[in-house]
Structures are given as structure tokens and as C-alpha cells.
Design an enzyme around this catalytic site. Structure first.
Site, PDB file in Angstrom:
ATOM      1  N   ARG A 173       0.574  -1.501  -0.439  1.00 47.89           N
ATOM      2  CA  ARG A 173       0.469   0.178   0.041  1.00 47.89           C
ATOM      3  C   ARG A 173       0.693   1.687   0.021  1.00 47.89           C
ATOM      4  O   ARG A 173       1.880   1.528   0.415  1.00 47.89           O
ATOM      5  CB  ARG A 173      -0.641  -0.003   1.106  1.00 47.89           C
ATOM      6  CG  ARG A 173      -1.836  -1.100   1.315  1.00 47.89           C
ATOM      7  CD  ARG A 173      -2.582  -0.971   2.685  1.00 47.89           C
ATOM      8  NE  ARG A 173      -3.186  -2.250   3.032  1.00 47.89           N
ATOM      9  CZ  ARG A 173      -3.310  -2.352   4.477  1.00 47.89           C
ATOM     10  NH1 ARG A 173      -3.241  -1.901   5.170  1.00 47.89           N
ATOM     11  NH2 ARG A 173      -4.422  -3.577   4.798  1.00 47.89           N
ATOM     12  N   HIS A 227      -9.903  -7.989  11.607  1.00 46.68           N
ATOM     13  CA  HIS A 227      -9.356  -9.396  10.954  1.00 46.68           C
ATOM     14  C   HIS A 227     -10.698 -10.905  11.115  1.00 46.68           C
ATOM     15  O   HIS A 227      -9.055 -11.661  11.075  1.00 46.68           O
ATOM     16  CB  HIS A 227      -7.595  -9.392  12.063  1.00 46.68           C
ATOM     17  CG  HIS A 227      -7.054  -8.262  11.838  1.00 46.68           C
ATOM     18  ND1 HIS A 227      -7.119  -7.115  12.587  1.00 46.68           N
ATOM     19  CD2 HIS A 227      -6.116  -7.353  10.777  1.00 46.68           C
ATOM     20  CE1 HIS A 227      -6.016  -6.030  12.242  1.00 46.68           C
ATOM     21  NE2 HIS A 227      -5.274  -7.074  11.178  1.00 46.68           N
TER      22      HIS A 227
END
Length: 262
Positions: A173, A227
Site C-alpha cells: 500500500r 481481522h
């Protein structure tokens, strides 16, 4: 007399087939023009050099429980142990020596662009769509090198899960991308060191538990907020260019992995 005749026979064979006698006396990998990288000597403990580092890169995912293989170019005990695990996983003689059979297997699972067979540059450069490896804290070349190590670790993880496909839902990213998705300020995704994973063939808990044996010092999965739909794996312990300590942190409470530093 018999010994003399045997020597003459060997000499005659060597003259008839140039190089035959030399080839039989030198233990070296057979010639192989690999599209990415070719090893030209057998490697074992005590060796050093760029060829050792290239080997370490590719067997980094066989480090063993809560361990890492440093890419330092020195063939030490951790490298030898990782080579043994790699050899065992692929049905080779497990002696910790990287010779022709070990290299042949690496060539088989390595594409010409240096990525392992089941992972690609494109899927690792996909935090918010293709970012071109720029916009992070490192140069594009440094980020790609980290991503390559990540892919080889993922290849080992995939193998240990029975060769069931792993899908990378988020890889590298840029800073802009990381902010957009709400990533941690110094996320390992920024460095090419991380991947978020799902699989149609393995449960998230199977992925998280197996990752402990494949060189990942960061594992965050089910039971941790944000998550529960994927498993995050990273190499934070090997990152000397971030602002965090070089440690191991695992947390996947629903998988029996208690949050904490190791």
C-alpha cells in the site's frame, strides 16, 4: 597389473569423451540456464556470497516456529535447517545441503520474473489497485525486494497447507492507500512486508496457525477487531527501516493464538 589396466581404461575413456574424467571428479550442479537466477555451485554451511543470499530469499518461508532466515549471505545453522525443511516438504533428501536436486526443485517452482509459481507481482501490488510500488517510505526497488521475500514465504505457507490456494486481498500500500483503508500509521504493508490472506481451501485459523512456522513475525487473525475476515501476515522482525521494534507479535484468539509478543 590389473590396476595398471584399469588406469589405462579410464585414461582411454577420458580421451574419447573430453571432460568426462573432470566431470566425474567435480561435484557441481549441472548447467542450467534459469530465466531468473542460476546457481553454479553446491552450497552448505560455511559458504557465503550472493548465491547464498539468493537461496535464503527462496527458503525464508521454511524458517521454523517463531524463527526467521536472515538474508545475510552466510550459510549458517538457520539456513541449513530451513533447507532441510524445504527438502523434506518436496520429497528430497533432507541433508541441509543445497545441491543439484534442491536447485532443480527451486527452478521448477520459480517463474522467470523471480516470483514463486503461485504468486505474482500484480497481486502483491494491490492494496488499493496497482500502485507501481511507489508512494511508500522506501524506493520502488526496495519495496519490490521485500514483496518478493513475502511471496516466497507465502509459497511455503501454501505448500504446508496442502497446496491449497491462498488469495492475497491486500499487499503493498502507498501512504495514500494506507490512509484510505485505515491502516496502521507504520503498517508493514507500506514496506511490501505484509499480505492479507483468505482461502477457499483452508480456514482462517488453519492459515494463522500454519503461518507461525513460515517466517512470519506478524500474524493477526480471527478474534482481533478488523481481522475476522482475513489473516494478516508480515515480516516486521526483519524490518530495520520502520519505526517499530524488531519483534514478533501474534494475535488470533479464536484460533488459540493468544495476543502477545514472542
Amino acid at each position: 597389473m590389473r590396476a595398471h589396466l584399469m588406469k589405462r581404461a579410464v585414461l582411454a575413456l577420458a580421451l574419447a569423451v573430453p571432460g568426462a574424467a573432470i566431470a566425474s571428479a567435480v561435484a557441481a550442479p549441472p548447467a542450467h540456464a534459469d530465466g531468473c537466477y542460476t546457481w553454479n555451485r553446491t552450497l552448505s554451511r560455511g559458504n557465503s556470497g550472493s548465491d547464498v543470499r539468493e537461496l535464503q530469499l527462496r527458503i525464508a518461508g521454511w524458517a521454523g516456529n517463531n524463527s526467521v532466515v536472515e538474508l545475510d549471505g552466510h550459510y549458517g545453522p538457520k539456513t541449513a535447517a530451513a533447507v532441510r525443511r524445504f527438502q523434506s516438504a518436496y520429497g528430497l533428501r533432507s541433508d541441509g545441503v543445497a545441491g543439484p536436486q534442491t536447485f532443480r526443485k527451486l527452478y521448477q517452482i520459480q517463474d522467470d520474473d523471480c516470483t514463486p509459481r503461485h504468486f505474482t507481482w500484480n497481486e502483491m501490488d494491490d492494496g488499493c489497485g496497482r500502485g507501481g510500488w511507489t508512494g511508500g517510505p522506501l524506493t520502488a526497488a526496495q519495496t519490490r525486494q521485500n514483496a518478493l521475500r513475502t511471496m516466497w514465504k507465502l509459497e511455503a505457507l501454501r505448500k504446508s497447507l496442502g497446496d491449497k490456494p491462498l488469495t492475497v486481498t491486500s499487499g503493498f500500500r502507498s501512504n495514500t492507500c494506507n490512509t484510505q483503508v485505515g491502516g496502521a500509521a507504520d503498517s508493514q504493508h507500506l514496506y511490501g512486508n505484509a499480505a492479507d490472506l483468505v482461502s477457499d481451501g483452508s480456514t482462517l485459523c488453519q492459515i494463522a496457525r500454519a503461518a507461525r512456522n513460515h517466517g512470519f513475525s506478524g500474524i493477526i487473525g480471527p478474534g482481533v477487531s478488523g481481522h475476522n475476515t482475513h489473516v494478516h501476515v508480515d515480516s516486521r522482525r526483519e524490518n530495520n527501516q520502520d519505526d517499530s521494534e524488531n519483534n514478533t507479535y501474534w494475535a488470533a484468539p479464536e484460533c488459540g493464538i493468544a495476543p502477545g509478543y514472542r
